[in-house]
Design an enzyme around this catalytic site. Structure first.
Site, short mmCIF file in Angstrom:
data_model
loop_
_atom_site.label_atom_id
_atom_site.label_comp_id
_atom_site.label_asym_id
_atom_site.label_seq_id
_atom_site.Cartn_x
_atom_site.Cartn_y
_atom_site.Cartn_z
N GLU A 330 90.77 -31.34 25.49
CA GLU A 330 89.33 -31.28 25.15
C GLU A 330 88.58 -30.32 26.08
O GLU A 330 87.57 -30.66 26.69
CB GLU A 330 88.69 -32.68 25.19
CG GLU A 330 89.11 -33.56 24.02
CD GLU A 330 88.20 -34.77 23.83
OE1 GLU A 330 87.04 -34.74 24.28
OE2 GLU A 330 88.67 -35.75 23.22
N ASP A 511 97.04 -36.30 25.97
CA ASP A 511 96.37 -37.49 25.45
C ASP A 511 97.00 -37.74 24.09
O ASP A 511 96.70 -37.06 23.11
CB ASP A 511 94.86 -37.21 25.33
CG ASP A 511 94.11 -38.36 24.66
OD1 ASP A 511 94.75 -39.38 24.30
OD2 ASP A 511 92.88 -38.22 24.46
N ASN A 513 96.77 -40.52 22.35
CA ASN A 513 96.03 -41.52 21.57
C ASN A 513 96.95 -42.63 21.08
O ASN A 513 96.81 -43.12 19.95
CB ASN A 513 95.30 -40.85 20.40
CG ASN A 513 93.95 -40.31 20.82
OD1 ASN A 513 93.16 -41.00 21.46
ND2 ASN A 513 93.67 -39.07 20.46
#
Length: 626
Positions: A330, A511, A513
């Protein structure tokens, strides 16, 4: 500089053969005060530029390289004559008419090695480094292709205790060679003053530092900073540049969530240990949405969600880990270019960036240039690879059995960043660093949470918590999408490792998730996911599928174990981030402890004024097996 002085002294000694001591010292003082005329001239380019300051006005001339020198000199002389004519007209209009006198044209000449350069010589050959441009009584030392700042900027937000890293780009030079001097304004700055304007008097500033990075102290609060920086290439210098901060230094937040962790990472590791970080830093395009402000992070002070504020925290946190490899998710494209790259470059790291298609954020991998060199990058968009690369044909065929699931997967812009590095301390030893951020789509989840009537969008604080608890329940919808994405990623990694660096160990960060009971974790740690795993039907019956998914890479180890949480928001706390390694190639030497629950909940949840993201960085020290 010594070469310039020697050349200029030769000029003086040839043209003024008889010197008295007083005459010589006066000439030497004039030489030392000689201003610079900067010439940029590169082979293959049709134009060159000539920049110098004349009578308080900055001149920037763009001329053809194959043009005779005489045309440039005449242009300078004519420009001076025009300015003199305008000045006379201005005086006449003010009633200060002067007797008409024919002004003599200003003599403009170029000298090299004490001899006048003929006006027929072409510009590309005439403007040599060390030549002297004479404009009337003023002389300029010509610097050809001198080190020059093409970009020089200070950050907008300055906080006490947080590093200030200027954004610098140098042509014909090296940022590592440049000289820096920091100053603090003597008088507190008021907002009514023009931003970025420096005081005309040198006595208005006090020197406070001489390194590339400056960390303001509490004594700097309410004062602006000024940076004087000189571009250099070895011993060769260009024109210095002064930068003044837009605003004054402000007070920092005090103790941050990562401060205690820095006690474990006070210095860079010694070879052969490698420190690795994986961190989702929360993209600004997501932090500033209404969903984030009102539903995901309503407990976070609005100013603490602002990008300028969070960037200060992110840079300090990353710098304090003294890492060798950093994998970030991100990352806003602008943040990578304007903030992270200049900051981490100042701390000895180079970086590569992979932007998501149709997005303004992506993945960034940084590596310590004293330990590694970049060999190659092999980034892919997972959906594109699935649909077009023959190596994924079997998986695509299985996914195609459910058209809705296939379309959902192929619409995702999830990417995999793959970077091969070579160990500078042991040439020939290579490592593959992979970085990804698997699928999660809050808008899709919110449409499930808030169906139908618009009035459901009006939330009370109690409703907000309720819906966040519902987000926890739905947030792992899409487990089958993530499984397919990881299947593509692992096959791609197996292929490129065998092609580029057979036997190179894999460090896989991101990440994902996915909690430890998810199919993605099982695929990575066991190398197989059975068809009956619950994630295959996690998106509902319309998008369910069932298959055995195998990994082409042997089982991996989660280097940081299974933390209770790497993501901590009001409605969800869990482990979503990982650093996976191959246990037969590398071993874990140290895992930097995560913040305690008491620390994390000081401001209820993350992000907060003391932490820039809803995720917590994973940090560990790894060592190659003998």
């Amino acid at each position: 500089m010594l070469n310039h002085l020697s050349t200029a002294l030769t000029l003086f000694t040839r043209r003024l053969p008889a010197f008295s001591p007083r005459t010589f010292s006066g000439a030497l003082r004039r030489l030392c005060r000689m201003e610079a005329a900067v010439v940029r001239c590169l082979p293959g380019e049709p134009k060159l530029t000539i920049s110098f300051c004349l009578q308080g006005s900055h001149k920037h001339m763009l001329r053809d390289q194959d043009e005779p020198l005489g045309k440039v000199l005449a242009r300078i002389s004519n420009g001076i004559a025009k300015n003199q004519s305008k000045a006379k007209k201005s005086k006449k209009n003010r009633g200060q008419e002067q007797p008409d006198e024919a002004a003599e044209p200003t003599v403009v000449k170029l000298f090299y090695d004490g001899e006048e350069v003929p006006e027929t010589v072409l510009n590309a050959e005439a403007w040599q480094d060390g030549s002297v441009l004479q404009v009337g009584d003023v002389k300029y030392s010509v610097q050809r292709n001198a080190p020059t700042f093409t970009t020089a900027e200070l950050p907008v937000s300055l906080l006490a205790g947080f590093p200030v890293c200027p954004k610098l780009e140098v042509e014909f030079g090296n940022v590592q060679d440049c000289e820096f001097t920091w100053f603090r304004e003597n008088c507190p700055h008021t907002r009514s003053e023009a931003p970025g304007k420096a005081s005309d008097q040198d006595s208005g500033w006090t020197q406070v530092g001489c390194e590339r990075v400056y960390i303001p102290s509490n004594q700097d609060i309410s004062f602006r900073l000024k940076l004087s920086c000189t571009p250099k290439d070895g011993s060769r210098s260009g024109l210095a540049k002064e930068l003044v901060s837009v605003g004054a230094v402000e007070a920092g937040p005090g103790v941050c969530l990562f401060d205690n962790r820095h006690a474990f990472t006070a210095k860079v590791t010694d070879w052969p240990t490698v420190r690795v970080v994986s961190y989702n830093i929360l993209a600004d395009i997501y932090a500033q949405t209404d969903l984030s402000k009102t539903v995901l992070y309503p407990y976070c002070a609005p100013y603490a969600l602002q990008l300028d504020y969070r960037q200060n925290l992110i840079k300090k946190e990353l710098a304090g880990y003294n890492c060798d490899i950093i994998c970030l998710q991100e990352v806003d494209k602008g943040v990578y270019v304007d903030s992270l790259t200049p900051a981490l470059d100042a701390f000895g790291l180079n970086g590569v960036f992979k932007v998501k298609e149709k997005q303004h954020e992506g993945l960034a991998t940084f590596y310590r240039r004293s330990k590694f060199r970049l060999l190659s990058s092999h980034d892919i968009m997972l959906s594109e690879a699935l649909s077009s690369d023959p190596m994924h044909a079997e998986l695509l065929e299985k996914v195609s059995a459910n058209g809705a699931l296939k379309n959902k997967i192929l619409q995702r812009s999830t990417s995999l960043q793959v970077t091969f590095l070579e160990d500078l301390n042991k040439p020939g030893r290579k490592v593959c660093v992979a970085n990804t951020h698997l699928y999660w789509h809050p808008k899709g989840k919110m449409s499930c949470l808030l169906p139908g009537t618009p009035e459901l969008l009006i939330l009370t604080s109690r409703d907000c918590q309720y819906r966040l608890l519902r987000i926890e329940f739905i947030s792992f919808e899409g487990g089958n999408v993530r499984l397919v994405q990881m299947g593509v990623a692992l096959k791609h990694l197996s292929h490129v490792i065998s092609e580029v660096a057979p036997g190179a160990p894999l460090v896989f960060c991101g990440d994902f998730n996915s909690t430890p009971n998810a199919g993605v974790f099982q695929l990575l740690s066991e190398a197989v996911v059975p068809p009956q795993h619950a994630d295959w039907s996690s998106s509902g019956p319309e998008e369910s599928c069932s298959m055995e998914l195998l990994s082409d890479i042997p089982p991996l180890l989660s280097a940081c174990g299974l933390p209770a949480y790497t993501n901590y928001v009001r409605g969800f706390q869990g482990c979503l981030d990982y650093i996976f390694i191959q246990p037969d190639c590398m071993q874990v030497e140290q895992v930097i402890p995560l913040p305690s629950l008491e620390e994390v909940t000081t401001y209820e949840a993350l992000p907060s004024v003391a932490h820039p993201s809803d995720h917590i960085a994973l940090v560990c020290d790894l060592r190659w097996n003998p």
